[in-house]
Design an enzyme around this catalytic site. Structure first.
Site, mmCIF file in Angstrom:
data_model
loop_
_atom_site.group_PDB
_atom_site.id
_atom_site.type_symbol
_atom_site.label_atom_id
_atom_site.label_comp_id
_atom_site.label_asym_id
_atom_site.label_seq_id
_atom_site.Cartn_x
_atom_site.Cartn_y
_atom_site.Cartn_z
ATOM 1 N N GLN A 177 8.388 49.213 2.628
ATOM 2 C CA GLN A 177 6.834 49.049 2.354
ATOM 3 C C GLN A 177 6.375 47.961 3.120
ATOM 4 O OE1 GLN A 177 5.487 49.378 -1.501
ATOM 5 N NE2 GLN A 177 4.449 47.174 -1.551
ATOM 6 N N GLU A 178 7.334 46.710 3.690
ATOM 7 C CA GLU A 178 7.106 45.721 4.530
ATOM 8 C C GLU A 178 6.420 46.336 6.074
ATOM 9 O OE1 GLU A 178 9.416 42.430 4.734
ATOM 10 O OE2 GLU A 178 8.600 41.650 6.605
ATOM 11 N N ARG A 179 7.381 47.453 6.415
ATOM 12 C CA ARG A 179 7.003 47.896 7.762
ATOM 13 C C ARG A 179 5.904 48.852 7.431
ATOM 14 N NH1 ARG A 179 13.572 47.850 8.816
ATOM 15 N NH2 ARG A 179 13.336 45.866 9.159
ATOM 16 N N ASN B 80 10.238 44.455 17.592
ATOM 17 C CA ASN B 80 10.268 46.064 17.672
ATOM 18 C C ASN B 80 11.664 46.579 18.355
ATOM 19 O OD1 ASN B 80 7.822 46.057 16.619
ATOM 20 N ND2 ASN B 80 6.566 46.639 18.356
ATOM 21 N N PHE C 142 8.903 29.245 10.552
ATOM 22 C CA PHE C 142 8.007 30.562 10.713
ATOM 23 C C PHE C 142 7.776 31.205 9.458
ATOM 24 C CE2 PHE C 142 8.740 29.901 15.288
ATOM 25 C CZ PHE C 142 7.605 30.119 15.891
ATOM 26 N N GLN D 108 -16.783 58.910 34.522
ATOM 27 C CA GLN D 108 -15.604 59.642 34.044
ATOM 28 C C GLN D 108 -14.392 58.892 33.751
ATOM 29 O OE1 GLN D 108 -13.654 62.956 36.345
ATOM 30 N NE2 GLN D 108 -14.512 64.132 34.628
ATOM 31 N N GLY E 165 17.350 34.770 12.952
ATOM 32 C CA GLY E 165 16.098 35.657 12.925
ATOM 33 C C GLY E 165 16.305 36.974 12.498
ATOM 34 N N GLU F 178 15.306 31.273 9.819
ATOM 35 C CA GLU F 178 15.990 29.946 9.976
ATOM 36 C C GLU F 178 15.775 29.732 11.607
ATOM 37 O OE1 GLU F 178 19.858 29.535 8.247
ATOM 38 O OE2 GLU F 178 19.103 30.025 6.242
ATOM 39 N N PRO F 179 15.979 28.350 11.867
ATOM 40 C CA PRO F 179 15.902 27.986 13.574
ATOM 41 C C PRO F 179 16.996 28.564 14.138
ATOM 42 C CG PRO F 179 15.729 25.882 12.092
ATOM 43 C CD PRO F 179 16.038 27.144 11.028
HETATM 44 C C1 LIG Z 1 3.537 34.511 12.901
HETATM 45 C C2 LIG Z 1 4.829 34.809 12.349
HETATM 46 C C3 LIG Z 1 5.071 34.981 11.089
HETATM 47 C C4 LIG Z 1 6.346 34.994 10.326
HETATM 48 N N1 LIG Z 1 6.447 35.067 9.122
HETATM 49 C C5 LIG Z 1 7.756 34.995 8.640
HETATM 50 C C6 LIG Z 1 7.850 34.864 7.255
HETATM 51 O O1 LIG Z 1 6.882 34.840 6.354
HETATM 52 N N2 LIG Z 1 9.199 34.741 6.584
HETATM 53 C C7 LIG Z 1 10.194 34.756 7.487
HETATM 54 O O2 LIG Z 1 11.313 34.749 6.970
HETATM 55 N N3 LIG Z 1 10.028 35.165 8.730
HETATM 56 C C8 LIG Z 1 8.830 35.077 9.329
HETATM 57 N N4 LIG Z 1 8.780 35.324 10.844
HETATM 58 C C9 LIG Z 1 9.844 35.129 11.629
HETATM 59 C C10 LIG Z 1 10.168 36.657 12.180
HETATM 60 O O3 LIG Z 1 10.496 37.418 11.192
HETATM 61 C C11 LIG Z 1 11.266 36.278 13.213
HETATM 62 O O4 LIG Z 1 10.545 35.564 14.448
HETATM 63 C C12 LIG Z 1 11.886 37.576 13.785
HETATM 64 O O5 LIG Z 1 12.600 38.122 12.731
HETATM 65 C C13 LIG Z 1 12.480 37.409 15.075
HETATM 66 O O6 LIG Z 1 13.384 36.508 14.907
HETATM 67 P P1 LIG Z 1 13.729 35.366 15.914
HETATM 68 O O7 LIG Z 1 12.197 35.000 16.482
HETATM 69 O O8 LIG Z 1 14.913 34.453 15.396
HETATM 70 O O9 LIG Z 1 14.107 35.942 17.295
HETATM 71 P P2 LIG Z 1 15.661 36.393 17.490
HETATM 72 O O10 LIG Z 1 16.303 37.094 16.398
HETATM 73 O O11 LIG Z 1 16.307 35.393 18.083
HETATM 74 O O12 LIG Z 1 15.542 37.474 18.678
HETATM 75 C C14 LIG Z 1 15.191 37.310 20.082
HETATM 76 C C15 LIG Z 1 15.068 38.559 20.901
HETATM 77 O O13 LIG Z 1 16.140 38.999 21.129
HETATM 78 C C16 LIG Z 1 15.896 40.584 20.316
HETATM 79 N N5 LIG Z 1 17.039 41.024 19.721
HETATM 80 C C17 LIG Z 1 17.670 40.275 18.711
HETATM 81 N N6 LIG Z 1 18.892 40.903 18.453
HETATM 82 C C18 LIG Z 1 18.849 42.224 19.043
HETATM 83 C C19 LIG Z 1 19.602 43.291 18.868
HETATM 84 N N7 LIG Z 1 20.647 43.264 17.955
HETATM 85 N N8 LIG Z 1 19.446 44.400 19.723
HETATM 86 C C20 LIG Z 1 18.142 44.266 20.711
HETATM 87 N N9 LIG Z 1 17.554 43.206 20.873
HETATM 88 C C21 LIG Z 1 17.678 42.123 19.986
HETATM 89 C C22 LIG Z 1 14.757 40.402 19.602
HETATM 90 O O14 LIG Z 1 13.935 41.709 19.550
HETATM 91 C C23 LIG Z 1 13.872 39.201 20.461
HETATM 92 O O15 LIG Z 1 13.267 39.885 21.421
HETATM 93 C C24 LIG Z 1 7.541 35.045 11.302
HETATM 94 C C25 LIG Z 1 7.432 35.116 12.676
HETATM 95 C C26 LIG Z 1 6.005 34.912 13.327
HETATM 96 C C27 LIG Z 1 5.866 34.915 14.772
#
Ligand SMILES: Cc1cc2nc3c(=O)[nH]c(=O)nc-3n(C[C@H](O)[C@H](O)[C@H](O)COP(=O)(O)OP(=O)(O)OC[C@H]3O[C@@H](n4cnc5c(N)ncnc54)[C@H](O)[C@@H]3O)c2cc1C
Length: 381
Positions: free
Chosen positions: A242-244, A368, A156, A281, A131, A127-128
């Protein structure tokens, strides 16, 4: 030594799939990238040809195949350099939720269409404002007689534009514990209150549609609750192995493409004196280092596929593979581009698209950093 034992049936399937890709995908891949979407017809065609949801049972129209069919699809599709026909997402990430947790009625209603390509699926968690941390989901699901009212927005979402059925994570606002409040629901295209927002313009994965979804007092029948109420979080966790693994497969099959392409390039490109660049090399050592890392990763991922097929718990290892293989694919592609110097930068170089596409893989399916966070927990650090 082969870790994975492909049978004659698997080889025949791979051959048929490659013939299909040569006819129905490769000639259109560049145009799909430019269009930033694929025609919806492409899903029906590939379903009718028998390449979607290969694991689904024959009684729902599938072929009841093992996970090696999924690896073949992922591997061969990666070579087409297009991401729009997201077969692994549909067949190996979303449909398994319905296949494993759906009621018999739900399976009969959805699975045949998922197999034939008439039903394209998506999973909507993000959601917005939520994540990585799913406990902060705001989308609500409120029971009202025989219906459930879904309200909220998702962003997303892969296949967001083309999807006919979305697995939506939503919470019961009356339950405080966010993990116990979460359930999964199927929302179908055409349901009043369900609409799509922007088709998001991404730096890579151009042909894949990624969109915002809105649920505005969207009423779905109670039968569209997937599995048991309150088990949404556990079901999501149950499918992450499985997803990972699928993410790692895509990354390492892609990295293999990149390194093979780079080796060809340096063997066939000559300096002013006519000496192939691969005879220097510095180039040799760089290619050797990258080939070694890719080979190690291939072996690791193959072992995880074998373990996953034996239903072993490899959550820690698949989380390791997800962050390591996606980082590796990014590293290898970036290094190859730099070694190609000016030619590395031109848009016609396939590595440029690969570099953009790989950038996304370290973010979705759990970033990651989140992989390392999970591994640290599993290591009881
Ligand atoms: C091309 C694409 C396709 C996608 N498809 C889907 C989909 O089909 N369905 C769906 O539901 N989502 C989908 N996503 C969303 C994706 O799963 C999220 O973008 C992802 O989970 C990260 O969430 P966020 O962008 O809100 O980042 P945030 O959760 O806000 O994180 C921001 C940063 O903080 C870091 N962070 C957050 N929490 C921690 C922690 N506890 N410890 C250390 N670091 C942390 C993260 O690694 C990241 O670098 C998609 C995204 C992309 C780009």
């Amino acid at each position: 030594m082969n870790i994975l034992n492909y049978t004659e049936d698997h080889h025949a399937f791979r051959k048929r799939f490659n013939e299909y890709l040569a006819r129905e995908v490769i000639p259109y891949a560049a145009q799909w990238e430019k269009d930033h979407i694929i025609p919806k017809e492409a899903w029906k065609k590939v379903g009718q040809a028998g390449f979607l949801c290969t694991n689904v049972d024959k009684k729902y129209g599938g072929m009841g195949g093992d996970f090696l069919y999924s690896t073949i699809v992922c591997q061969e599709l990666t070579k087409t350099c297009q991401t729009g026909l997201a077969m692994s997402l549909h067949s190996d990430v979303v449909v398994p939720y319905i296949d494993e947790y759906g009621s018999e009625e739900m399976k009969q209603r959805f699975l045949p269409g998922c197999v034939s390509g008439d039903i394209v699926t998506a999973v909507a968690m993000t959601e917005p404002d939520a994540g990585s941390d799913l406990s902060s989901l705001k989308t609500t699901a409120v029971e009202d007689g025989d219906e459930i009212i879904i309200s909220g927005s998702k962003t997303f979402i892969s296949n967001g534009i083309h999807c006919d059925a979305v697995v939506v994570a939503a919470r019961d606002p009356k339950i405080d514990n966010p993990y116990q409040a979460m359930s999964l629901y199927i929302v179908e295209d055409g349901t009043p209150g369900f609409s799509r927002g922007r088709h998001l313009d991404k730096m890579g994965w151009h042909s894949q549609d990624t969109a915002e979804l809105f649920f505005n007092d969207c009423r779905i029948p109670k039968e569209n609750l997937l599995g048991e109420k309150g088990y949404g979080f556990l079901m999501l966790m149950g499918k992450l192995q499985q997803e990972r693994l699928v993410c790692s497969m895509g990354a390492i099959y892609g990295a293999r493409q990149v390194i093979n392409g780079a080796v060809d390039y340096f063997k066939t490109t000559k300096d002013a004196s006519g000496k192939p660049l691969s005879k220097y090399q510095a180039i040799q050592f760089a290619l050797v280092e990258m080939e070694t890392e890719v080979k190690i990763a291939e072996t690791f991922v193959d072992k995880l596929i074998a373990d996953h097929m034996e239903k072993k718990d490899v959550k820690t290892e698949t989380s390791m593979a997800k962050f390591w293989t996606t980082d590796l694919a990014n590293r290898v592609t970036g290094r190859c581009i730099e070694m190609m110097e000016d030619l590395g930068m031109v848009e016609q170089n396939p590595l440029v698209q690969a570099w953009r596409d790989f950038r996304i893989t370290s973010i979705f399916a759990g970033t990651n950093e989140i992989m390392k966070f999970i591994i640290a927990k599993l290591m009881q650090l």
